[in-house]
Design a protein around this motif. Sequence first.
Motif, short mmCIF file in Angstrom:
data_model
loop_
_atom_site.label_atom_id
_atom_site.label_comp_id
_atom_site.label_asym_id
_atom_site.label_seq_id
_atom_site.Cartn_x
_atom_site.Cartn_y
_atom_site.Cartn_z
N LEU A 31 0.79 -1.16 0.13
CA LEU A 31 -0.02 0.03 0.02
C LEU A 31 0.75 1.23 -0.12
O LEU A 31 0.68 2.20 -0.85
CB LEU A 31 -0.99 -0.07 1.21
N ALA A 32 1.96 1.24 0.71
CA ALA A 32 3.18 2.25 0.58
C ALA A 32 3.57 2.61 -0.75
O ALA A 32 3.58 3.55 -1.18
CB ALA A 32 3.98 2.21 1.47
N TRP A 33 3.73 1.60 -1.52
CA TRP A 33 4.03 1.44 -2.68
C TRP A 33 2.90 2.24 -3.72
O TRP A 33 3.32 3.10 -4.47
CB TRP A 33 4.44 0.26 -3.69
N GLN A 34 1.81 1.74 -3.54
CA GLN A 34 0.59 2.27 -4.29
C GLN A 34 0.44 3.85 -3.88
O GLN A 34 0.14 4.74 -4.91
CB GLN A 34 -0.67 1.56 -4.00
N THR A 35 0.58 4.22 -2.68
CA THR A 35 0.47 5.60 -2.24
C THR A 35 1.61 6.70 -3.16
O THR A 35 1.35 7.57 -3.36
CB THR A 35 0.73 5.63 -0.89
N LEU A 36 2.81 5.85 -3.01
CA LEU A 36 3.91 6.61 -3.92
C LEU A 36 3.42 6.68 -5.15
O LEU A 36 3.68 7.85 -6.05
CB LEU A 36 5.13 5.83 -3.71
N ALA A 37 2.90 5.75 -5.98
CA ALA A 37 2.34 5.86 -7.16
C ALA A 37 1.43 6.62 -7.37
O ALA A 37 1.54 7.65 -8.27
CB ALA A 37 2.22 4.45 -7.72
N PHE A 38 0.60 6.88 -6.69
CA PHE A 38 -0.50 7.89 -6.62
C PHE A 38 0.05 9.52 -6.56
O PHE A 38 -0.18 10.29 -7.28
CB PHE A 38 -1.50 7.66 -5.57
N ALA A 39 1.04 9.44 -5.43
CA ALA A 39 1.84 10.56 -5.30
C ALA A 39 2.53 11.20 -6.56
O ALA A 39 2.37 12.35 -7.20
CB ALA A 39 2.81 10.66 -4.22
N LEU A 40 3.34 10.21 -7.35
CA LEU A 40 4.22 10.67 -8.39
C LEU A 40 3.02 11.33 -9.43
O LEU A 40 3.20 12.21 -10.24
CB LEU A 40 4.90 9.58 -8.73
N GLY A 41 1.88 10.23 -9.66
CA GLY A 41 0.84 10.64 -10.62
C GLY A 41 0.34 11.93 -10.53
O GLY A 41 -0.23 12.76 -11.38
N ALA A 42 0.03 12.28 -9.12
CA ALA A 42 -0.62 13.66 -8.71
C ALA A 42 0.51 14.67 -8.88
O ALA A 42 -0.03 15.78 -9.34
CB ALA A 42 -1.20 13.50 -7.30
N ALA A 43 1.60 14.61 -8.62
CA ALA A 43 2.62 15.56 -8.86
C ALA A 43 3.04 16.00 -10.32
O ALA A 43 3.04 17.05 -10.55
CB ALA A 43 3.69 15.35 -7.92
N GLY A 44 3.16 15.02 -11.02
CA GLY A 44 3.71 15.07 -12.30
C GLY A 44 2.94 14.62 -13.53
O GLY A 44 3.10 15.01 -14.67
N GLY A 45 1.60 14.26 -13.05
CA GLY A 45 0.69 13.68 -14.14
C GLY A 45 0.85 12.15 -14.30
O GLY A 45 1.72 11.53 -13.93
N VAL A 46 -0.34 11.68 -14.90
CA VAL A 46 -0.03 10.04 -14.93
C VAL A 46 1.09 9.60 -15.79
O VAL A 46 1.63 8.40 -15.52
CB VAL A 46 -1.53 9.70 -15.72
N GLY A 47 1.45 10.50 -16.50
CA GLY A 47 2.80 10.02 -17.50
C GLY A 47 3.99 9.91 -16.59
O GLY A 47 4.86 9.26 -16.99
N ARG A 48 4.01 10.47 -15.42
CA ARG A 48 4.99 10.34 -14.65
C ARG A 48 5.08 9.52 -13.52
O ARG A 48 5.78 9.07 -12.61
CB ARG A 48 5.32 11.58 -13.80
N SER A 49 3.85 8.77 -13.37
CA SER A 49 3.85 7.67 -12.63
C SER A 49 4.40 6.54 -12.89
O SER A 49 4.73 6.30 -14.17
CB SER A 49 2.40 7.16 -11.88
N PRO A 50 4.67 5.48 -11.95
CA PRO A 50 5.31 4.37 -12.68
C PRO A 50 4.57 3.44 -13.44
O PRO A 50 5.20 2.93 -14.42
CB PRO A 50 5.56 3.29 -11.16
N TYR A 51 3.15 3.52 -13.44
CA TYR A 51 2.47 2.75 -14.44
C TYR A 51 2.19 3.59 -15.48
O TYR A 51 2.11 2.85 -16.49
CB TYR A 51 1.10 2.48 -13.70
N GLY A 52 2.28 4.99 -15.70
CA GLY A 52 2.39 5.48 -16.88
C GLY A 52 3.63 5.26 -17.54
O GLY A 52 3.85 5.36 -18.80
N TRP A 53 4.84 5.29 -16.80
CA TRP A 53 6.08 4.87 -17.37
C TRP A 53 5.94 3.54 -18.25
O TRP A 53 6.43 3.36 -19.30
CB TRP A 53 7.15 4.99 -16.43
N LEU A 54 5.48 2.67 -17.35
CA LEU A 54 5.35 1.42 -17.96
C LEU A 54 4.62 1.34 -19.10
O LEU A 54 4.85 0.44 -20.07
CB LEU A 54 4.67 0.40 -16.89
N PHE A 55 3.24 2.04 -19.12
CA PHE A 55 2.43 1.94 -20.14
C PHE A 55 3.30 2.46 -21.58
O PHE A 55 3.17 1.93 -22.66
CB PHE A 55 1.16 2.72 -19.77
N ARG A 56 3.85 3.60 -21.26
CA ARG A 56 4.66 4.34 -22.31
C ARG A 56 5.81 3.55 -22.90
O ARG A 56 5.98 3.45 -24.05
CB ARG A 56 5.18 5.77 -21.68
#
Length: 138
Positions: A31-56
């Motif tokens: 859950l801490a990992w997912q919280t970090l992923a949300f934080a990165l997506g909120a701060a930099g946009g979904v493309g900056r989240s780990p899942y956005g990077w994986l998608f791209r």
Amino acid sequence: MDIDVRGPRFGAAVTTVVLAVVLITGSVWLLAWQTLAFALGAAGGVGRSPYGWLFRKVVRPRIGPPTEFEAPEPPRFAQAVGLLFAGVGLVGFALGPEWLGLAATGAALAAAFLNSAFGYCLGCEMYLLVRRVTVRAE
């Protein structure tokens, strides 16, 4: 610049799996990992989240160029809402009460599932509602 609509939906699918595993195992670290992923997506946009990077980097080259786009602000707001719920869930699992962790994580899971399975983004709809209300209030 608009974003490929498939990216946030892919991220929501990964998030659904992660949060389901959190509820099954009670893993504070996951859950801490997912919280970090949300934080990165909120701060930099979904493309900056780990899942956005994986998608791209991994998914989009295999499925071809996008044909449908959306504004980045609603999904970014949705990431912030997810961050709020994951943060509350993290507090509940780490410090108690456990029901708070289960409820907040379950709510985040429900929202992620709706987006991944049906393309309905609750956080995006909240963003649009907030925009309508604030524009009228001005």
